[in-house]
Motif scaffolding. Sequence first.
Motif, PDB file in Angstrom:
ATOM      1  N   GLY A 266       0.783  -1.224   0.000  1.00 19.39           N
ATOM      2  CA  GLY A 266       0.000   0.000   0.000  1.00 19.39           C
ATOM      3  C   GLY A 266       0.816   1.275   0.000  1.00 19.39           C
ATOM      4  N   LEU A 267       2.137   1.151  -0.043  1.00 13.78           N
ATOM      5  CA  LEU A 267       2.970   2.350   0.033  1.00 13.78           C
ATOM      6  C   LEU A 267       2.738   3.334  -1.113  1.00 13.78           C
ATOM      7  CD1 LEU A 267       6.366   0.891   1.330  1.00 13.78           C
ATOM      8  CD2 LEU A 267       4.630   2.158   2.608  1.00 13.78           C
ATOM      9  N   PRO A 268       2.598   2.873  -2.373  1.00 17.25           N
ATOM     10  CA  PRO A 268       2.337   3.850  -3.445  1.00 17.25           C
ATOM     11  C   PRO A 268       1.053   4.633  -3.244  1.00 17.25           C
ATOM     12  CG  PRO A 268       3.097   1.781  -4.377  1.00 17.25           C
ATOM     13  CD  PRO A 268       2.825   1.523  -2.926  1.00 17.25           C
ATOM     14  N   VAL A 269       0.022   3.999  -2.660  1.00 17.56           N
ATOM     15  CA  VAL A 269      -1.237   4.695  -2.403  1.00 17.56           C
ATOM     16  C   VAL A 269      -1.083   5.644  -1.216  1.00 17.56           C
ATOM     17  CG1 VAL A 269      -3.658   4.398  -1.737  1.00 17.56           C
ATOM     18  CG2 VAL A 269      -2.600   2.838  -3.389  1.00 17.56           C
ATOM     19  N   ARG A 270      -0.380   5.190  -0.196  1.00 20.94           N
ATOM     20  CA  ARG A 270      -0.265   5.977   1.037  1.00 20.94           C
ATOM     21  C   ARG A 270       0.608   7.212   0.848  1.00 20.94           C
ATOM     22  NH1 ARG A 270       2.004   3.605   6.840  1.00 20.94           N
ATOM     23  NH2 ARG A 270       1.769   5.556   8.027  1.00 20.94           N
ATOM     24  N   PHE A 271       1.734   7.039   0.160  1.00 21.60           N
ATOM     25  CA  PHE A 271       2.695   8.134   0.032  1.00 21.60           C
ATOM     26  C   PHE A 271       2.761   8.739  -1.369  1.00 21.60           C
ATOM     27  CE2 PHE A 271       4.338   5.530   3.562  1.00 21.60           C
ATOM     28  CZ  PHE A 271       4.385   6.498   4.560  1.00 21.60           C
TER      29      PHE A 271
ATOM     30  N   ALA B 237       2.531   7.448  -5.759  1.00 21.47           N
ATOM     31  CA  ALA B 237       3.284   6.546  -6.637  1.00 21.47           C
ATOM     32  C   ALA B 237       4.611   7.152  -7.064  1.00 21.47           C
ATOM     33  CB  ALA B 237       2.436   6.201  -7.872  1.00 21.47           C
ATOM     34  N   THR B 238       4.625   8.431  -7.397  1.00 24.57           N
ATOM     35  CA  THR B 238       5.872   9.024  -7.878  1.00 24.57           C
ATOM     36  C   THR B 238       6.911   9.120  -6.772  1.00 24.57           C
ATOM     37  OG1 THR B 238       4.886  11.216  -7.539  1.00 24.57           O
ATOM     38  CG2 THR B 238       4.783  10.307  -9.751  1.00 24.57           C
ATOM     39  N   ARG B 239       6.478   9.439  -5.552  1.00 26.95           N
ATOM     40  CA  ARG B 239       7.423   9.530  -4.429  1.00 26.95           C
ATOM     41  C   ARG B 239       8.043   8.167  -4.123  1.00 26.95           C
ATOM     42  NH1 ARG B 239       5.033  12.393   0.742  1.00 26.95           N
ATOM     43  NH2 ARG B 239       4.903  14.044  -0.835  1.00 26.95           N
ATOM     44  N   ILE B 240       7.222   7.125  -4.132  1.00 27.41           N
ATOM     45  CA  ILE B 240       7.746   5.784  -3.884  1.00 27.41           C
ATOM     46  C   ILE B 240       8.679   5.359  -5.011  1.00 27.41           C
ATOM     47  CG2 ILE B 240       7.093   3.343  -3.759  1.00 27.41           C
ATOM     48  CD1 ILE B 240       6.656   4.924  -1.173  1.00 27.41           C
ATOM     49  N   ALA B 241       8.352   5.735  -6.244  1.00 26.34           N
ATOM     50  CA  ALA B 241       9.214   5.382  -7.370  1.00 26.34           C
ATOM     51  C   ALA B 241      10.592   6.007  -7.236  1.00 26.34           C
ATOM     52  CB  ALA B 241       8.569   5.816  -8.678  1.00 26.34           C
TER      53      ALA B 241
END
Length: 389
Positions: free
Chosen positions: A266-271, A273-277
């Motif tokens: 769930g990290l891309p949704v929580r933080f 998608a671009t930041r996690i990428a």
Amino acid sequence: MIPSGASAFVGLAPVVLAVFLGFLALSVPLGALSLELGGNLGFGTFVVGLVIGLQSLATLSTRHQAGTLCDQGGPRKAILIGLPLAASSGVAYVLSSVLPLGVEGKLAFMVAGRLSMGLGESLFLTGLMSLGIARLGADRTGRVMSWTGIAIYAALGLGAPFGLTAQGAYGFLAVGLITCLTPILALAIIVRLPPAPAVGGQRVPIHHVLGLIWRPGLVLALSMVPFAVMAAFLPLHYAARGWSQAGIALFGFAAAYVLVRLVGPGLPVRFGATRIAVGSLAFELAGQALLWLAPSPNIAAMGAILTGLGFSLVFPAMGVLATRSVPPDQRGRAVGNFMAFADIALGVTGPAVGLATQWAGLSAAFIVGAAATGAALLLIPLIKLRTAP
């Protein structure tokens, strides 16, 4: 559509298992092929990279058609064609082992096997992912892509050392037999499931779909280069250094990849998608640099693990952005063309890096991997400006 909750996992499980088995057929020959071609048959690294890359080029040439078939004929049709084609690649490997052929004849059968797998993978993976989305619903596309991604890279990580072990014990013939078997098992699972309906829609030119998804697709392609580098050249790099157990490093990549998917889906949704990428690509870059500089196999394995940790969330993050960009009746084509960017990376990386390693040594392969992830990092702001995470 499968309802939410525990039944959603049950509904997706057979699709994920079929993806895993299909990709075992793709991954089991990877390391074994490089050793068979480069070690036993005496071909250079350019030929090794070219043969391994041919599969992805064949896949690339048919991704859009596979997506169109899923949208207009239903995912099941694509799957029922693709899995037998994947199994036929194993037949080609078996024939290369048992027939009394010279090195050129064996090479021809291996090329045929790679091309057959390329066509098969294009159809069965696009079909399986479209089937998963149809069973769970478009609002859970991210979950489908996350879990199918786990299956893909678990198979890639387990398949490579498994193939190397089977080759060491029984020769390349065993690799061919395994490649025949696993798609047939996947087919036995899928034929028991009810077919998903075709969503129809008008025929859409490929440039229209690509125009909507090319930015996340290009980031995916660049992030795939480190894996392509490791799959084609890590066993040869280990052998040139006198190190053993290259399969451990490939397994470490897959284990790290799966671990991140399990604990942080769930990290891309929580933080976002671009930041996690951005964070993920930074890990990939560090892993490739460590592989390039590694003075020992243990340090090299750490580099492979860092690469897997980084790459894990790039695929679902970029995949969600890509599928959000198109209407529902074009989703199969969006999935197919999005994955085509990975095919480009896998197809071009092999021969290109093969030439680079002939000039600058096998460790230069990891410089290419680091440069690709650096370029992907530079592209992320373009996606952030044009597509909401």
